[in-house]
Scaffold this motif. Structure first.
Motif, short mmCIF file in Angstrom:
data_model
loop_
_atom_site.label_atom_id
_atom_site.label_comp_id
_atom_site.label_asym_id
_atom_site.label_seq_id
_atom_site.Cartn_x
_atom_site.Cartn_y
_atom_site.Cartn_z
N SER A 244 -1.81 -7.44 12.06
CA SER A 244 -2.45 -6.19 11.60
C SER A 244 -3.94 -6.14 11.95
O SER A 244 -4.45 -5.08 12.30
CB SER A 244 -2.25 -5.96 10.10
N THR A 245 -4.62 -7.29 11.87
CA THR A 245 -6.06 -7.30 12.19
C THR A 245 -6.31 -6.76 13.60
O THR A 245 -7.20 -5.94 13.81
CB THR A 245 -6.61 -8.75 12.08
N MET B 172 -4.98 -2.81 13.96
CA MET B 172 -5.83 -1.73 13.43
C MET B 172 -7.08 -1.53 14.29
O MET B 172 -7.60 -0.43 14.40
CB MET B 172 -6.17 -1.95 11.95
N ARG C 154 -11.57 -17.35 8.64
CA ARG C 154 -11.77 -16.56 7.42
C ARG C 154 -11.72 -17.47 6.18
O ARG C 154 -12.52 -17.32 5.26
CB ARG C 154 -10.70 -15.49 7.31
N TYR D 156 -4.32 1.15 4.21
CA TYR D 156 -5.57 0.69 4.83
C TYR D 156 -5.24 0.37 6.28
O TYR D 156 -4.32 -0.39 6.56
CB TYR D 156 -6.04 -0.55 4.06
N TRP D 157 -5.96 0.97 7.20
CA TRP D 157 -5.73 0.68 8.62
C TRP D 157 -7.02 0.98 9.36
O TRP D 157 -7.39 2.13 9.54
CB TRP D 157 -4.56 1.53 9.17
N SER E 34 -8.56 -11.45 3.61
CA SER E 34 -7.75 -10.39 4.20
C SER E 34 -8.01 -9.14 3.38
O SER E 34 -7.99 -9.21 2.13
CB SER E 34 -6.27 -10.79 4.11
N GLY E 35 -8.25 -8.02 4.05
CA GLY E 35 -8.61 -6.82 3.32
C GLY E 35 -7.66 -6.50 2.18
O GLY E 35 -8.05 -6.34 1.03
N SER E 36 -6.37 -6.45 2.51
CA SER E 36 -5.39 -6.02 1.49
C SER E 36 -5.32 -7.00 0.32
O SER E 36 -4.82 -6.64 -0.75
CB SER E 36 -4.01 -5.86 2.13
N ALA F 35 0.84 -1.21 0.00
CA ALA F 35 0.00 0.00 0.00
C ALA F 35 0.86 1.25 0.00
O ALA F 35 1.82 1.36 0.78
CB ALA F 35 -0.90 -0.01 1.22
N ARG G 110 -6.56 -6.14 -3.30
CA ARG G 110 -5.79 -5.31 -4.23
C ARG G 110 -4.82 -6.13 -5.07
O ARG G 110 -4.22 -5.60 -6.01
CB ARG G 110 -5.04 -4.22 -3.43
N ASP H 106 4.94 -1.47 6.03
CA ASP H 106 3.62 -1.91 6.51
C ASP H 106 3.72 -2.35 7.97
O ASP H 106 4.60 -1.91 8.69
CB ASP H 106 3.10 -3.03 5.61
N ALA H 107 2.85 -3.27 8.36
CA ALA H 107 2.84 -3.71 9.76
C ALA H 107 3.95 -4.75 9.98
O ALA H 107 3.69 -5.91 10.26
CB ALA H 107 1.48 -4.29 10.09
N LYS I 101 -11.14 -0.96 10.31
CA LYS I 101 -12.35 -1.44 9.63
C LYS I 101 -13.56 -0.80 10.28
O LYS I 101 -13.54 -0.54 11.49
CB LYS I 101 -12.51 -2.96 9.80
C1 DP6 Z 1 -0.44 -2.18 7.07
O1 DP6 Z 1 -5.06 -6.80 5.03
O2 DP6 Z 1 -3.44 -7.77 6.68
O3 DP6 Z 1 -0.50 -3.73 5.30
O4 DP6 Z 1 -7.94 -7.11 6.60
O5 DP6 Z 1 -7.39 -7.62 8.96
O6 DP6 Z 1 -6.56 -9.11 7.14
P1 DP6 Z 1 -6.95 -7.69 7.55
O7 DP6 Z 1 -5.62 -6.84 7.49
P2 DP6 Z 1 -4.49 -6.77 6.40
O8 DP6 Z 1 -3.91 -5.31 6.71
C2 DP6 Z 1 -2.92 -4.70 5.96
C3 DP6 Z 1 -2.51 -3.44 6.60
C4 DP6 Z 1 -1.28 -2.80 5.98
C5 DP6 Z 1 -1.68 -1.65 5.06
C6 DP6 Z 1 -2.24 -2.03 3.72
O9 DP6 Z 1 -1.90 -3.08 3.16
O10 DP6 Z 1 -3.02 -1.21 3.19
#
Ligand code: DP6
Length: 385
Positions: free
Chosen positions: A249-250, A253, A87, A29-30, A174-176, A25, A179, A342-343, A32
């Motif tokens: 990261s879950t 955040m 998940r 994204y940080w 996983s959110g990221s 990223a 992408r 990232d994290a 939910k």
């Molecule tokens: C810091 O996608 O790993 O990389 O959705 O809870 O599985 P969950 O989290 P995840 O978070 C990634 C956070 C990050 C920033 C990013 O990739 O945007």
């Protein structure tokens, strides 16, 4: 992008394999606003990394279960049996609910058709491997879970006509991950205009929370493909002795959203969207120095809100900080390199090809870096092989 699973007549099994890249990223994204549906608190923008250098490869197989035996659900990750997380289970359940049955072919044109109820009686074996260290903060969840969600949706013949739905499936892992479905630059649209709008109808918002490739002119996109070099500094864990992060990261955040005042301000001012709009402009204008500045500020802001979390979360280590200092020195006469973290403590560096040797030389003398992977933008997202 749909495919027909391979049918093996000898074992009566069906299989399909895909690969997927990692993404990093640039606008983070940080947080939910919905934990189960994975609706992000803000939109984000990422860059896809070339699969030749970092990717996940996942094979899914449906195997008939022996008379009287229970169908199995197994995950083999990098050669070792691993647990099926809730998940992953929810993605599989969704596929089983949605499937209308599957038709598979072998090389000689023999066909096997299974209806939805027959699919449930088969064992599902997932075999996944990464061509890089897993859970090291190198975004393995983005490649692994996008790959799994996509290949499962293809195996079960789900959503052939709705490409956007793949991003919903990947998000559930996983959110990221959503992408990683595209190459180039990708925006994950959070799916609602303002925090207040996320009221009772979160399911509807979930449908709109989608990743899409950033649309740049052909000339600008080619310019970035041809000129941008990416150096990934794989940082030694030092005393921690493990690449695994302290706070996943879950969890991280979630605590940030609950406790950080800075995070609240970031969301209220919609800084992520502002940064996405600015960054998209710099990408179109092929303005590396401005791209670099914004990328570094975004990364800094992520780690600032982590520090502002209570109790504080630290992802960087001393080596990560030394890399930032070295990048800052290199940028003394104008930005020639950008960092993003990232994290975890590994550092992603972006530079133009003409400065790659200079940046590499400056970083490679620093103690604490195990490896510097030189790579580039990936043109492709997840794909079947
Ligand atoms: C810091 O996608 O790993 O990389 O959705 O809870 O599985 P969950 O989290 P995840 O978070 C990634 C956070 C990050 C920033 C990013 O990739 O945007």
């Amino acid at each position: 992008m749909s495919a027909i699973p391979k049918y093996d007549r000898a074992t009566k099994s069906l299989s399909l394999t895909a690969t997927s890249p990692i993404n990093i990223a640039l606008v983070k994204y940080w947080g939910k606003v919905h934990e189960q549906l994975i609706i992000p608190a803000n939109s984000s923008l990422s860059i896809t990394i070339d699969q030749a250098d970092l990717c996940s490869k996942t094979k899914v197989e449906l195997i008939p279960t022996a008379e009287g035996a229970e169908p199995q659900l197994r995950l083999v990750l990098n050669g070792k049996e691993d647990k099926i997380t809730s998940r992953i289970r929810s993605i599989i359940e969704l596929m089983r609910e949605r499937t209308q049955g599957v038709r598979a072919h072998d090389d000689q044109g023999h066909t096997l058709t299974l209806d939805a109820s027959e699919l449930r009686t088969h064992s599902l074996i997932i075999t996944s491997e990464n061509n890089f260290a897993t859970a090291s903060g190198l975004a393995s969840s983005s490649s692994g879970l996008s790959c799994l969600a996509f290949v499962l949706s293809q195996l079960y013949g789900v959503s052939e006509s709705f490409p956007d739905e793949y991003t919903k499936f990947a998000r559930l892992g996983s959110g990221s991950a959503c992408r990683s479905l595209y190459g180039g630059f990708v925006q994950w649209h959070r799916g609602f205009q303002a925090i207040q709008e996320l009221t009772e109808d979160s399911a509807k918002v979930s449908d709109q929370s989608l990743a899409r490739a950033v649309e740049l002119s052909q000339e600008s996109m080619e310019w970035w493909y041809n000129n941008l070099s990416i150096l990934i500094c794989v940082v030694n864990p030092g005393d921690a002795q493990t690449y695994q992060k302290d706070v996943p990261s879950t969890d991280g955040m979630k605590i940030t959203l609950e406790t950080s005042e800075l995070m609240k301000l970031r969301l209220e001012a919609d800084l992520a969207q502002k940064h996405i709009d600015q960054l998209t402009g710099y990408l179109e204008e092929r303005d590396f120095p401005k791209f670099a500045e914004l990328t570094m500020k975004e990364s800094n802001q992520l780690h600032a809100v982590c520090l502002d979390t209570y109790p504080p979360i630290f992802y960087m280590n001393e080596t990560s900080r030394q890399i930032i200092k070295t990048a800052t020195k290199l940028n003394g006469q104008g930005n020639i390199v950008a960092y993003s973290i990232d994290a975890g403590f590994h550092v992603f560096l972006f530079t133009l090809k003409e400065n790659q040797v200079k940046v590499h030389e400056a970083m490679s003398v620093l103690p604490g870096i195990d490896q510097i992977i030189i790579t580039r933008i990936g043109r492709e997202g997840v794909k079947l092989i």
